[in-house]
Design a protein around this motif. Structure first.
Motif, mmCIF file in Angstrom:
data_model
loop_
_atom_site.group_PDB
_atom_site.id
_atom_site.type_symbol
_atom_site.label_atom_id
_atom_site.label_comp_id
_atom_site.label_asym_id
_atom_site.label_seq_id
_atom_site.Cartn_x
_atom_site.Cartn_y
_atom_site.Cartn_z
ATOM 1 N N MET A 1 -26.090 -33.788 33.515
ATOM 2 C CA MET A 1 -25.013 -33.989 34.458
ATOM 3 C C MET A 1 -23.730 -34.196 33.662
ATOM 4 O O MET A 1 -23.714 -34.923 32.683
ATOM 5 N N ASN A 2 -22.671 -33.542 34.084
ATOM 6 C CA ASN A 2 -21.386 -33.741 33.418
ATOM 7 C C ASN A 2 -20.459 -34.557 34.321
ATOM 8 O O ASN A 2 -20.847 -34.992 35.406
ATOM 9 N N VAL A 4 -17.770 -33.752 36.075
ATOM 10 C CA VAL A 4 -17.403 -33.149 37.358
ATOM 11 C C VAL A 4 -18.527 -33.345 38.368
ATOM 12 O O VAL A 4 -18.286 -33.718 39.525
ATOM 13 N N GLU A 5 -19.771 -33.116 37.924
ATOM 14 C CA GLU A 5 -20.913 -33.312 38.827
ATOM 15 C C GLU A 5 -21.047 -34.779 39.221
ATOM 16 O O GLU A 5 -21.330 -35.097 40.381
ATOM 17 N N SER A 8 -18.263 -35.572 41.750
ATOM 18 C CA SER A 8 -18.476 -34.924 43.048
ATOM 19 C C SER A 8 -19.647 -35.567 43.798
ATOM 20 O O SER A 8 -19.589 -35.729 45.021
ATOM 21 N N GLU A 9 -20.693 -35.948 43.080
ATOM 22 C CA GLU A 9 -21.810 -36.629 43.746
ATOM 23 C C GLU A 9 -21.378 -38.002 44.252
ATOM 24 O O GLU A 9 -21.743 -38.401 45.362
ATOM 25 N N SER A 12 -19.427 -37.480 47.416
ATOM 26 C CA SER A 12 -20.268 -37.166 48.574
ATOM 27 C C SER A 12 -20.986 -38.413 49.091
ATOM 28 O O SER A 12 -21.209 -38.541 50.290
#
Length: 142
Positions: A1-2, A4-5, A8-9, A12
């Protein structure tokens, strides 16, 4: 996982919060990553934990903050607690009960269809028997 991920998670998971609270949280973690630098992103993510854990903590903090801002909303807070307790206790009963209701309605539907088919077949058999009786009567007469 970076990064950005991760962000974004987290975004959400925080969608139930007001937009300004979401932006504040995301800005905080973006600044946190910016200060750490690109080389230490993985270490930062490991030390922070999962986005789900962070979102849970943020949501809990926000609910406590929201309750302290609205002191006359204790009735809502208590009703929310009762709602949660009832949901936990109702879950083992509600699912089998829902399945039983669907199966009962389905069985009633099948029974109604079977009665209609039996009625139609009886009408056809009686009509056929009547025709055979009339033909037999005519043959016997002659």
């Amino acid at each position: 996982m970076n990064r950005v991920e991760f962000i974004s998670e987290l975004k959400s998971k925080l969608k139930r919060l007001p937009k300004d609270e979401i932006e504040d949280a995301l800005n905080y973690y973006n600044e946190y990553f910016d200060e750490a630098g690109i080389e230490d992103e993985q270490e930062i993510m490991e030390s922070l934990g999962s986005p789900c854990d962070i979102a849970s903590q943020i949501l809990a903090d926000y609910s406590l903050k929201d309750m302290s801002l609205k002191p006359n909303s204790t009735k809502k807070g208590i009703s929310a607690v009762w709602f949660a307790i009832l949901a936990v206790f109702a879950a083992p009963i509600a699912l089998p009960l829902t399945i039983a209701i669907f199966l009962t309605v389905g069985a009633i539907g099948i029974a109604i269809i079977a009665i209609i088919i039996a009625f139609l077949l009886t009408m056809i058999a009686m009509g056929g028997a009547g025709i055979v009786a009339v033909i037999s009567g005519i043959v016997v007469i002659f």
